[in-house]
Structures are given as structure tokens and as C-alpha cells.
Enzyme design. Structure first.
Site, PDB file in Angstrom:
ATOM      1  N   ASP A  51      17.404 -19.565  -7.505  1.00 49.32           N
ATOM      2  CA  ASP A  51      16.426 -19.855  -8.559  1.00 49.32           C
ATOM      3  C   ASP A  51      15.188 -18.973  -8.381  1.00 49.32           C
ATOM      4  O   ASP A  51      14.260 -19.007  -9.193  1.00 49.32           O
ATOM      5  CB  ASP A  51      16.071 -21.349  -8.634  1.00 49.32           C
ATOM      6  CG  ASP A  51      15.453 -21.876  -7.353  1.00 49.32           C
ATOM      7  OD1 ASP A  51      15.412 -21.134  -6.342  1.00 49.32           O
ATOM      8  OD2 ASP A  51      15.027 -23.047  -7.348  1.00 49.32           O
ATOM      9  N   ASP A  90      22.031 -21.892  -7.216  1.00 51.94           N
ATOM     10  CA  ASP A  90      20.952 -22.866  -7.038  1.00 51.94           C
ATOM     11  C   ASP A  90      20.906 -23.840  -8.215  1.00 51.94           C
ATOM     12  O   ASP A  90      20.934 -23.421  -9.378  1.00 51.94           O
ATOM     13  CB  ASP A  90      19.598 -22.145  -6.979  1.00 51.94           C
ATOM     14  CG  ASP A  90      19.104 -21.985  -5.562  1.00 51.94           C
ATOM     15  OD1 ASP A  90      19.508 -22.771  -4.677  1.00 51.94           O
ATOM     16  OD2 ASP A  90      18.313 -21.055  -5.323  1.00 51.94           O
ATOM     17  N   LYS A 120      23.751 -25.103  -4.539  1.00 50.93           N
ATOM     18  CA  LYS A 120      22.755 -25.344  -3.471  1.00 50.93           C
ATOM     19  C   LYS A 120      21.631 -26.177  -4.058  1.00 50.93           C
ATOM     20  O   LYS A 120      21.251 -25.958  -5.219  1.00 50.93           O
ATOM     21  CB  LYS A 120      22.207 -24.014  -2.933  1.00 50.93           C
ATOM     22  CG  LYS A 120      21.030 -24.179  -1.968  1.00 50.93           C
ATOM     23  CD  LYS A 120      20.746 -22.938  -1.161  1.00 50.93           C
ATOM     24  CE  LYS A 120      19.810 -21.939  -1.782  1.00 50.93           C
ATOM     25  NZ  LYS A 120      18.465 -22.427  -2.134  1.00 50.93           N
ATOM     26  N   GLU A 189      14.432 -22.304   5.466  1.00 50.84           N
ATOM     27  CA  GLU A 189      13.460 -21.310   5.007  1.00 50.84           C
ATOM     28  C   GLU A 189      12.136 -21.512   5.732  1.00 50.84           C
ATOM     29  O   GLU A 189      11.572 -22.621   5.750  1.00 50.84           O
ATOM     30  CB  GLU A 189      13.274 -21.448   3.474  1.00 50.84           C
ATOM     31  CG  GLU A 189      12.266 -20.445   2.928  1.00 50.84           C
ATOM     32  CD  GLU A 189      12.346 -20.247   1.419  1.00 50.84           C
ATOM     33  OE1 GLU A 189      13.246 -20.807   0.761  1.00 50.84           O
ATOM     34  OE2 GLU A 189      11.466 -19.526   0.893  1.00 50.84           O
TER      35      GLU A 189
HETATM   36  O1  KIV Z   1      16.273 -18.862  -4.601  1.00 51.84           O
HETATM   37  C1  KIV Z   1      16.444 -18.199  -3.571  1.00 51.84           C
HETATM   38  O2  KIV Z   1      16.459 -16.958  -3.577  1.00 51.84           O
HETATM   39  C2  KIV Z   1      16.622 -18.921  -2.309  1.00 51.84           C
HETATM   40  C3  KIV Z   1      16.598 -18.124  -1.044  1.00 51.84           C
HETATM   41  C4  KIV Z   1      15.221 -17.763  -0.702  1.00 51.84           C
HETATM   42  C5  KIV Z   1      17.292 -18.816   0.054  1.00 51.84           C
HETATM   43  O3  KIV Z   1      16.757 -20.101  -2.314  1.00 51.84           O
END
Ligand code: KIV
Length: 271
Positions: A51, A90, A120, A189
Site C-alpha cells: 500500500d 497489502d 498482508k 518494520e
Molecule cells: O507497503 C509497503 O511497501 C510495505 C513494506 C514497507 C513492507 O508494507
């Protein structure tokens, strides 16, 4: 390559095997067909349709505004390009928090409309009911703990998380909860390297770090950061492998100058 000469596809089981054998997992973001093709061809194990597209693609300050429709569109573009990598998408802010039924329908939309392989979502105990419900439909789930950008207005800053004992203990507890619920992996993170190392030792599922030190089972970066396209973003954890912002600026300036001078197109470039 397998005996048939085709690249072996990465699955959630491959990642578990990689952790068990001590082989590091590589993950990068991609949001479009052209770059996803290059990333997959480069041999990365997991492609995250993050995201972070909200920042990188759409120019928003946070990941909050990106919608489920936007994420599905980016995932569709990536899926068309990829032969080998596992594709994780995401779940955007507002599509899973608070209501596990809604979380399941959001995850089903992502899987059905994009043909990606997993989702995710951010958070621990607060979202475990949603995680379980999504998993009950056979959809693999990756967790995300530590700095969770969808909660930026709760944290107030993007600084390192879980430096204090209480938050570190919650991160370990949340990690165990997500593993017990059935997550196949967890992203950490921006947390202290020692904490990530400790959690990675406790868990049997692989951990993937971004700003979480060298002892996670894998690493992830945002592709546009690695390539130096987002040149104003300079966190300590970021290693830039190219300076594309400068390279692209130079190419555009040369094109502008060639057109203005009449040098482009020349005879060979004309019909
Ligand atoms: O959205 C994203 O790019 C992420 C990464 C930073 C793990 O969640």
C-alpha cells in the site's frame, strides 16, 4: 530451474523451507507490469504489492487514502507480469480493521479479482480475529508489526518502534499470536535489530525485515527507494542500488535539448 527448464514457483511452503534451511528470503515491492517483470526476472522470492503505492504511485503523504479498488488494480498489473515470485497484496486501511466479516470479503475480492497468492495486513491482537477468518477461507496471510504506517496518526511519527520494554514484549506476544493463528510470515518494520533477532529465533515462520537488522529471515525494500527514484526519502535502513532520479532527469534533459535543437529525430529515426 527445474528439469523441465521452467523456473520453480515460490509458495508459502518454499518460504518456510527457506527459513528451516537458513536461506535468506528476498522481497521487493512492485505496483505495475513493467517493473514487476524486471523484479521477477531478477530472481526475487516475494513481490509485495504494497500500500506504499499510495505514496510512491499516487503521491499521497500516507498509506491511508489508497482503496481496495486501487490495490486490486495494482495487483492485477503485477500478476500479469510474474512467473516465479509469490505475490502478496497489502489490504488497505479500512478494509479489515474492526470487522472480520468485512476483512474476509476484502481478502476474497483481492484474491478473486487479481489472482494474487496471499494478503498482508498490519497489527497484532487487534486484528487476529480478521486474520483467522481470512485464513479459514484458505487465503494465506502475512502479518506486519513494528512500525505500521496505516496507524501513523496514532504513532504521530515514523520513528523506530518497540524500543521500550513494554512495546517490545507486546511485539513478541503479537508475533506468537499471528503464528498461532496461521500466518505464513511476518514483516517487521523499523524495530531494534536485537528484538527482531530474538523474535525470529522464537518463531518457526519466517520474518521479513525492513529497518529491522540483519537477523530477520528475509529483507524487504520499496523498489522505488532501492532504485533511487524517491530521492528525498533517506532513512538509515535504506541502501540505494541506483540513483535513477538523477539518471532519468539527465535523460529527459537530453531529450528536451535534442528536440529543441532539431537533432531528434534524425534521418535514421525517420521513415
Ligand atoms: O507497503 C509497503 O511497501 C510495505 C513494506 C514497507 C513492507 O508494507
Amino acid at each position: 530451474m527445474s528439469v523441465a527448464g521452467k523456473a520453480r514457483k515460490v509458495t508459502t511452503h518454499t518460504l518456510l523451507e527457506m527459513k528451516a534451511s537458513g536461506e535468506k528470503i528476498t522481497m521487493l515491492t512492485a505496483y505495475d507490469y513493467s517493473l514487476a517483470k524486471i523484479v521477477d526476472g531478477g530472481g526475487v522470492d516475494v513481490i509485495l504489492v504494497g500500500d506504499s503505492a499510495s505514496n510512491v504511485m499516487a503521491g499521497n503523504d500516507t498509506t491511508i487514502p489508497i482503496t481496495l479498488d486501487h490495490m486490486i488494480y495494482h495487483a492485477q498489473c503485477v500478476v500479469r507480469a510474474v512467473d516465479r515470485a509469490l505475490i502478496v497484496v497489502d489490504m488497505p486501511f479500512g478494509s479489515y480493521q474492526g470487522d472480520s466479516k468485512e476483512a474476509l470479503s476484502s481478502a476474497i475480492r483481492i484474491m478473486k479479482e487479481s489472482d494474487a497468492h496471499a494478503v498482508k495486513l498490519e497489527g497484532g491482537s487487534e486484528v487476529v480475529e480478521s486474520v483467522e477468518r481470512i485464513l479459514s477461507a484458505g487465503i494465506p496471510v502475512m502479518g506486519h508489526l513494528g512500525l505500521t504506517p496505516q496507524s501513523i496518526y496514532k504513532f504521530g511519527t515514523y520513528t523506530v518502534r518497540a524500543k521500550e520494554e513494554e512495546e517490545a514484549a507486546k511485539l513478541i506476544e503479537d508475533s506468537k499470536l499471528l503464528e498461532q493463528a496461521g500466518c505464513f510470515s511476518i514483516v517487521y518494520e523499523k524495530i531494534p535489530a536485537g528484538l527482531a533477532a530474538k523474535a525470529s529465533k522464537i518463531l518457526t515462520i519466517p520474518t521479513i525485515g525492513i529497518g529491522a537488522g540483519p537477523d530477520c529471515d528475509g529483507q524487504v525494500l520499496v523498489l522505488h527507494d532501492l532504485l533511487g527514484i524517491t530521492h528525498e526519502f533517506n532513512p538509515r535502513f535504506l541502501r540505494r542500488y541506483m540513483q535513477l532520479y538523477d539518471e532519468i532527469t539527465g535523460a529527459v534533459q537530453n531529450y528536451v535539448s535534442d528536440v529543441r535543437s532539431g537533432d531528434f529525430p534524425n534521418e535514421d529515426e525517420s521513415y
